[in-house]
Motif scaffolding. Structure first.
Motif: not given
Length: 547
Positions: A376-377, A419-429, A433-444, A455-459
């Motif tokens: 879903m994420a 964010r207003p959709i309560t059912f999706l709150h656990d997916l927000l991180p 985080g789907h453009h973060e990088k392992w070495d910390g150079t990603g965003y936001p 899950e963010g790292r997998i996506i």
């Protein structure tokens, strides 16, 4: 049954406050959060409480000051009795159920709230134990009672034991919201209550076919699905009369003389109980015995009817959840289509990222629930692009710094939209985080290592894989082999090494074989085209000239 948890603040600005959690609930300083904490050390959306499988979890939403469980910083953790959860300056402890704050209504006075109430809890297990001791007394001491009284005692003991089992089963069933998961549990439980039953079939009403269809069949002595022929005579009568039907020595039962399945398959006994809620018949429980001559009686009918009523409630709840889930998925799909309609180059991108994410997640051993949330994420990871101009998304050349930062904003915009959709709150991180990088150079947020949820790292890897292997306005697609080499080269830098290892298995087991098969078919089609073209060629003859 709805699981409810209560946490009380022992220290901090919210001291004395009790939080009640019975589903996904956000916590933070913002008024839009399910629980608002007026504490400057608490982030705007600090994190989310999640209830899963009857347990309480907390997911930190990259809060500035972090979340601490028993003194250790955590990003996701299960909270158990005795644990201390620190959010900002507040320390919360999970209460035992006996400590829950209760409202005690007293006569002629206003209701009073107390933190401790002396109560006497009576559980069915305790009652059953007391009655069992009475039954044992009569069995061991054999007091001077009549045979009729002994039969009554034996019947009462059997009824109590059956009801005790049904009650325990019902407690479990109310927590199950999936029909495929619920039905095997029903059959196992029924075999526990009715020890002589050989085969059981659960039939449910099919709205499209407008008839009862077999949804589950089980045998006591085999893991394989039994071969059971349903007697329409028995089933139709039980449903029409909305009552449990019993037929012992079924082949000789005059009521079933027209039933070919009873006569032809030498069925010895049958019991059928309709599943009813209100005036609606949802289905039926169908018992069939061919080998043992099991004799069902009125007590069996009472027990199976009680059990069928509990099953019907659980099935109706599961059907409602399935309907809501289907509507929800349709809404999500409409949002996904809206995203992809903005960019012809990314048509199908969401489906591919979703597939790659789940493929990697399976290789990492994620359970079905987490895989479902991961999918879903992944389906929603780019929803923030709805707010970005098409000219930027479709731009063929290099982006300006301003345009690049606008594109980067889509992760935060996606989080804000959902964010207003309560059912999706656990997916927000995960989405954030789907453009973060392992070495910390990603965003936001420049998250490093496991600061970004798994899950963010997998996506992130799945998204990069599709960008490499798909035609885009700014590049040509790579092969999966080339993309695999690129991903391996950035393991430990851009991507989590453990996820790269799982991706490698997915690549070898699914993606490369599929790519090889596509190349083979393309080559065969090309060869066929060349042969066809050569056959269609007409020899060219120069016209003869006359002198």
């Amino acid at each position: 049954m709805l699981s409810m948890f209560q946490l009380t603040c022992q220290n901090g600005p919210a001291k004395g406050r009790t939080l009640t959690i019975n589903g996904p609930t956000t916590v933070g300083r913002e008024a839009t959060c399910g629980i608002m904490l007026d504490d400057p050390k608490v982030s705007r959306v600090h994190g989310t409480f999640v209830v899963r499988d009857g347990r309480l979890y907390f997911n930190d939403n990259k809060s500035t000051n972090g979340t601490f469980l028993n003194g250790e910083r955590v990003s996701e953790a299960e909270i158990q009795h005795g644990d201390v959860l620190k959010l900002g300056s507040n320390e919360f402890a999970l209460l035992q159920e006996d400590d829950f704050r209760t409202i005690n209504f007293m006569s002629n006075v206003e209701s009073a709230v107390t933190s401790k109430v002396s109560t006497q809890k009576v559980r069915i297990e305790d009652l059953a134990g007391k009655f069992s001791s009475i039954f044992r007394y009569y069995a061991e001491n054999q007091p001077n009672i009549s045979e009729e009284e002994k039969k009554t005692l034996a019947r009462t003991e059997r009824l109590l034991n059956g009801l005790q089992t049904i009650f325990a089963i019902s407690q479990t069933m109310t927590k199950i919201v999936s029909i495929p998961e619920l039905l095997p549990h029903i059959s196992k439980s029924l075999f526990d209550v009715f020890e002589g039953a050989e085969n059981l079939v659960v039939l449910l009403q099919d709205s499209e076919k407008k008839s009862m269809v077999v949804r589950h069949a089980a045998s006591r002595d085999s893991d394989e699905e039994p071969s059971v022929t349903i007697s329409r005579t028995v089933l139709d009568r039980a449903i029409q009369e909305k009552c449990t039907l019993i037929a012992n020595d079924a082949a000789q039962d005059s009521r079933l003389s027209s039933s070919e399945s009873i006569i032809g398959f030498s069925v010895k006994s049958v019991m059928c109980a309709p599943l009813i809620t209100g005036d609606n018949v949802l289905g039926a429980l169908y018992f069939q015995n061919r080998m043992a001559n099991v004799h069902y009686d009125d007590l069996d009918a009472e027990l199976v009817t009680a059990f069928a009523n509990q099953c019907a409630i659980a099935i109706e709840n599961a059907n409602l959840c399935d309907t809501l889930q289907a509507h929800y998925i349709q809404t999500l799909q409409a949002l996904v289509n809206a995203i992809e309609a903005k960019d012809s180059y990314t048509m199908g991108h969401t489906a591919r990222v979703s597939r790659y994410s789940v493929g990697i997640g399976k290789r990492m051993g994620l359970d079905d629930y987490r895989l479902g949330r991961l999918k879903m994420a992944a389906d929603l990871h780019d929803i923030g692009k709805i707010g970005i101009k098409e000219g930027i998304i479709n731009k063929p050349g290099a982006l300006t710094d301003t345009e690049y930062h606008t594109i980067k904003d889509h992760v935060e915009m996606g989080e804000k939209i959902l964010r207003p959709i309560t059912f999706l709150h656990d997916l927000l991180p995960y989405i954030r985080g789907h453009h973060e990088k392992w070495d910390g150079t990603g965003y936001p947020d420049g998250l490093k290592g496991e600061e970004c949820p798994l899950e963010g790292r997998i996506i992130a890897l799945a998204d990069a894989l599709d960008a490499m292997t798909s035609q885009r306005s700014y590049n040509k697609p790579m092969t999966f082999t080339q993309a695999g080499d690129r991903i391996r080269s950035t393991s430990g830098k851009h991507f989590d090494p453990a996820i790269v290892e799982a991706f490698e298995k997915f690549l070898q087991q699914e993606l490369l074989p599929e790519e090889a098969e596509r190349n083979r078919k393309a080559k065969a089609a090309e060869d066929n085209m060349e042969i066809s073209t050569s056959k269609d060629k007409v020899p060219f003859f120069e016209p003869k000239t006359t002198s």
